[in-house]
Design a protein around this motif. Structure first.
Motif: not given
Length: 312
Positions: A239-245, A247-249, A268-270
């Motif tokens: 299980v991998t959780v993509v880092e915010g930076e 995902a933001g790109a 997580v996007f938003g």
């Protein structure tokens, strides 16, 4: 001594995938029945009772029948049908979902393999309920799309064979329109929700792959959501959780993103200003959503390397 494993329903899509992952392993030996014996009750009973572990890839009623044919305390069972996913006495086969999930599976005699859609949904929602970021009575919608192999041989034929009874040339279609899909109970119970989620499934013209989305119209801060997921799955290799930076790109997420693997990827996007979030899980409907999950549980139950035979 190698463990004896019997796949009951080995001719189906999931059964074939599992057999492919187990092929050539020195620590396991498959009990096989030829076509003339697969439907022979006596032969099946012998195989079920002669195995150290049985994996059921059958319709619900047939899976219940198979369990009833096992008359010894030794044989351990993994059921890939929906028959036992919320049943008493069965351990839910999602080792990452709870802190002691892997230990529970390792000790269990009876394990229910999670559904593909619930795997993505629960991976996103359960940690947030535990962390108090989502109340148990929250009205939750889950929008999800699978590759057509998730529908088994009939759906595969419909998408691939022009002369199939239900042949289609569509690119995308919705189903489960009555909102009574059999996955809903599994989602609610194992997420710890008091209200059933609204489940909106669809199928796309791609053989394998899956995207599960949970929109949150009044979301906590995105970093809090991401941190709760990261803490829940820390040290869990599949299980991998993509880092915010990262995902933001991203501007797009494709359904094939984890196709061909046994991995589960969470994003997580938003929009912070609007307090809106989109939780997204990417997996392979036949990998972590079915065959890969069964092999992972089998490895744990037999005391073998958890990742053996999996596609990373």
């Amino acid at each position: 001594m190698t463990a004896q494993v019997f796949i009951d329903g080995a001719a189906g899509t999931t059964g074939l995938e599992i057999a492919d992952r187990l092929a050539g392993r020195a620590d396991l030996s498959l009990i096989r029945l030829d076509d003339t014996r697969r439907k022979d009750p006596a032969a099946r009973r012998e195989a079920l009772n002669g195995a150290d572990a049985v994996i059921l890839c059958l319709p619900d009623d047939a899976a219940r029948e198979a369990v009833s044919l096992i008359d010894n305390p030794h044989t351990r069972v993994i059921d890939a049908s929906t028959a036992h996913r919320v049943a008493d006495g069965w351990t839910y086969g999602f080792p990452e979902l709870e802190p002691d999930g892997a230990a529970r599976v390792a000790e269990a005699k009876r394990v229910s393999n999670p559904g593909c859609y619930p795997t993505g949904f629960l991976a996103l929602v359960r940690p947030l309920v535990v962390a108090g970021l989502l109340p148990p009575d929250a009205p939750i919608t889950v929008n999800a799309t699978s590759g057509y192999s998730g529908g088994g041989k009939a759906m595969i034929a419909a998408f691939e064979q022009a002369d199939a009874p239900d042949a289609t040339d569509t690119a995308f279609r919705l189903y489960g329109l009555s909102l009574g899909h059999k996955h809903v109970a599994e989602m609610q119970v194992h997420a710890g929700l008091t209200t059933a989620p609204l489940f909106a499934p669809a199928v796309a013209r791609t053989y394998r792959g899956m995207i599960v989305q949970v929109p949150l119209p009044a979301a906590p801060p995105l970093e809090e959501l991401r941190q709760a997921l990261q803490e829940a799955y820390q040290g869990r290799p599949l299980v991998t959780v993509v880092e915010g930076e990262e995902a933001g790109a991203m501007s797009v997420v494709t359904i094939e993103r984890q196709a061909g693997t046994d991995r589960l990827e969470l994003l997580v996007f938003g929009n912070e200003a609007r307090r809106q979030a989109r939780l997204v899980a990417c997996l392979d409907n036949l990998g972590k959503g079915a065959a890969g999950a069964a092999v992972q549980s089998l490895n744990l139950m037999l005391g073998l390397d958890e990742l053996s035979g999996l596609r990373l």
